[in-house]
Design an enzyme around this catalytic site. Structure first.
Site, PDB file in Angstrom:
ATOM      1  N   GLU A 172       1.447  -1.852 -13.258  1.00 31.00           N
ATOM      2  CA  GLU A 172       2.333  -2.627 -12.366  1.00 31.00           C
ATOM      3  C   GLU A 172       1.623  -3.850 -11.794  1.00 31.00           C
ATOM      4  O   GLU A 172       1.664  -4.106 -10.580  1.00 31.00           O
ATOM      5  CB  GLU A 172       2.904  -1.725 -11.263  1.00 31.00           C
ATOM      6  CG  GLU A 172       3.757  -0.612 -11.835  1.00 31.00           C
ATOM      7  CD  GLU A 172       4.532   0.212 -10.813  1.00 31.00           C
ATOM      8  OE1 GLU A 172       4.350   0.028  -9.608  1.00 31.00           O
ATOM      9  OE2 GLU A 172       5.337   1.063 -11.251  1.00 31.00           O
ATOM     10  N   GLU A 290       6.935   4.622 -16.601  1.00 36.41           N
ATOM     11  CA  GLU A 290       7.265   5.426 -15.410  1.00 36.41           C
ATOM     12  C   GLU A 290       8.759   5.326 -15.211  1.00 36.41           C
ATOM     13  O   GLU A 290       9.299   4.211 -15.174  1.00 36.41           O
ATOM     14  CB  GLU A 290       6.560   4.898 -14.151  1.00 36.41           C
ATOM     15  CG  GLU A 290       5.071   5.140 -14.143  1.00 36.41           C
ATOM     16  CD  GLU A 290       4.411   4.665 -12.841  1.00 36.41           C
ATOM     17  OE1 GLU A 290       5.064   4.699 -11.770  1.00 36.41           O
ATOM     18  OE2 GLU A 290       3.247   4.253 -12.919  1.00 36.41           O
TER      19      GLU A 290
HETATM   20  O1  AHR Z   1       4.571   7.218  -9.570  1.00 36.06           O
HETATM   21  C1  AHR Z   1       4.302   6.753  -8.279  1.00 36.06           C
HETATM   22  C2  AHR Z   1       3.940   5.290  -8.243  1.00 36.06           C
HETATM   23  O2  AHR Z   1       5.074   4.515  -8.517  1.00 36.06           O
HETATM   24  C3  AHR Z   1       2.910   4.815  -9.224  1.00 36.06           C
HETATM   25  O3  AHR Z   1       1.632   4.971  -8.772  1.00 36.06           O
HETATM   26  C4  AHR Z   1       3.212   3.363  -9.381  1.00 36.06           C
HETATM   27  O4  AHR Z   1       2.842   2.870 -10.633  1.00 36.06           O
HETATM   28  C5  AHR Z   1       4.710   3.289  -9.097  1.00 36.06           C
HETATM   29  O5  AHR Z   1       5.021   2.235  -8.255  1.00 36.06           O
END
Ligand code: AHR
Length: 486
Positions: A172, A290
């Protein structure tokens, strides 16, 4: 009959990449410590792992698990987590404002992966870390030459290389919340240089670039610069999202399928457009590195969501979208695997399979080798910013070896059964149709430590023959229908 699903077994969109059933484990609150590794638990084995957790993860048949973050990785040095445990340093973790003891690290994670039959997917620190750390980590894990780093791995009792195939560069990086946020230009440069060195250490690795998680501008520019500058290194572009139902509006929540569709088709189009513009032939896939539902909890509460039935419907809609976009979505990692926003929640004496466990389990078990281009019509609803959304959300796969059709159907009506006719364009359903239905008393039903099976899977069968089948899909349900076809 208001709903119709048309299946042409010859309309194959693409092969289905089982990597869409990937997971993600981060050093964050109770995911790694207590979830995966809990040496103080009376339930733990000699390695500090809990067999009940391992069994539950195995049931999901995850082909790969992303690790160690997440935001955590942007401040992580892998060297802190290898070697004798009593010599490992505790460090401040600035992502989650925690102390990281480093008693679980690379080798423990890879051993855990082997035990649950999954491939490790490691993400290197492209926040406050440098390319030297990144290339050294690849060498430590995969190196075979007689060097200081491979000797170090041997000293740590791993004579054979780990052969870690998937490597992400950064997490990210487009988010201002990230340690070491990068502009599109900065990240394209960093990815190119990190990736070049990592591939020089091991040319067989696959590289995943951090793409989009902050969907508020510069999306196209990030994708364009990455492809223009690093197309020869780039295997996947990683995109992230989380959804929620803060407004407690079921209909609006059920339209997340439309946002997923917009984002996937948008990113697909951008990749294709830049490749066309630059005459690039190489395959560049999307990894949804994610994804999940988060909205009830935040960092201060440890982000342990307790999921309900409507969340399980959202999980199923994600898989339907990944199947419909099988040509470009070649990896996805549910965030996360245990305790933190996860299908499995542990407590000192056992665990609970959350509602979202069940669609994951069913899709992973029954998804075939080819994604079908299934067409459907029927009742519609309005919610949030969308009107005319079909009540059913559908995807289909064919197992080409066993000639098994699997249809995945989410009925997003809160109150009505969706009477439906399924029509094959040619061929026939044979034998019996197996139906696996995820449902519960109502959309807010949860599985908790005290009531573990309020949402589960019901298995029924229907006789089948010929080209059509009529059936009703229960309100607020996910149904996986499996049948041999000839
Ligand atoms: O999964 C939780 C968090 O959400 C992760 O660390 C991050 O990559 C995202 O913003």
């Amino acid at each position: 009959m208001r709903n119709r699903i048309y299946v042409n077994l010859e309309n194959i969109l693409a092969s289905l990449d089982r990597n869409i059933f990937g997971g993600f484990a981060e050093h964050m609150a109770r995911c790694v410590y207590e979830g995966i590794y809990d040496p103080t638990s009376p339930l733990a084995d000699e390695n500090g792992l809990r067999p009940d957790v391992l069994d539950a993860i195995r049931r999901l048949r995850m082909p790969l698990i992303r690790y160690p973050g997440g935001n955590f990785v942007s401040g992580y040095n892998w060297r802190d987590g290898v070697g004798p445990r009593d010599q490992r340093p505790a460090r401040l973790d600035l992502a989650w404002h925690n102390v990281e003891p480093n008693t679980f690290g690379t080798n423990e994670f890879i051993q855990f992966c082997r035990l649950v039959d999954t491939e490790p997917f490691l993400v290197v620190n492209c926040g406050d870390g440098d390319m030297r750390e990144a290339r050294d980590w690849v060498e430590y894990c995969n190196g075979t030459a007689d060097t200081a780093l491979t000797r170090l791995r041997r000293q740590h009792n791993f004579a054979q290389p780990h052969n870690v195939r998937y490597w992400g560069i950064g997490n990210e990086v487009d988010g201002p919340w990230q340690i070491g946020y990068k502009t599109p230009q900065e990240y394209a440069r960093a990815f190119t240089e990190f990736g070049k060195l990592m591939k020089w250490v091991d040319p067989s690795i696959k590289l995943v670039a951090s793409g989009i998680s902050h969907w508020e501008g510069a999306v196209l520019e990030r994708i364009r610069l990455l492809i223009e500058q690093a197309s020869d290194l780039l295997d996947y572009i990683d995109i992230h999202w989380y959804f929620g139902n803060r407004a407690n509006d079921f209909a609006a929540f059920m339209t997340v399928s439309e946002i997923i569709e917009e984002r996937l088709s948008g990113i697909e189009g951008m990749i294709r457009g830049v490749k066309l513009d630059r005459g690039i032939q190489r395959d560049i896939s999307i990894a949804v590195g994610e994804w999940n539902v988060i909205y009830r909890t935040d960092e201060t509460q440890g982000i342990e969501e307790i999921y309900n039935l409507e969340d399980a419907l959202v999980i199923a809609m994600h898989f339907n979208a990944f199947i419909r976009h099988a040509r470009s979505v070649r990896m996805a990692n549910i965030a996360q695997i245990v305790n933190m926003i996860a299908p499995i929640r542990t407590h000192p004496n056992g665990l609970v399979l959350q509602t979202i466990f069940h669609p994951f389990d069913l899709y992973s078990a029954h998804c075939g080798s080819a994604a079908l281009d299934v067409f459907w019509t029927g009742d519609t609803f309005s919610g949030g910013d969308y009107t005319g959304v079909r009540v059913l959300d559908v995807a289909g796969t064919l197992n080409e070896a066993t000639r098994e059709l699997a249809l995945f159907v989410v009925n997003r009506s809160q109150h009505d059964t969706a009477e439906t006719e399924i029509q094959l364009a040619a061929g026939a359903l044979t034998g019996s149709v197996e139906l696996y239905t995820v449902n519960g008393a109502d959309i807010k039903t949860e599985n908790t430590f005290s009531a573990t099976d309020e949402v589960g899977v019901r298995h029924t069968t229907l006789p089948a023959s010929g080209r059509t089948l009529s059936l009703g899909f229960e309100p607020h349900s996910v149904t996986v229908l499996v049948s041999k076809v000839q």
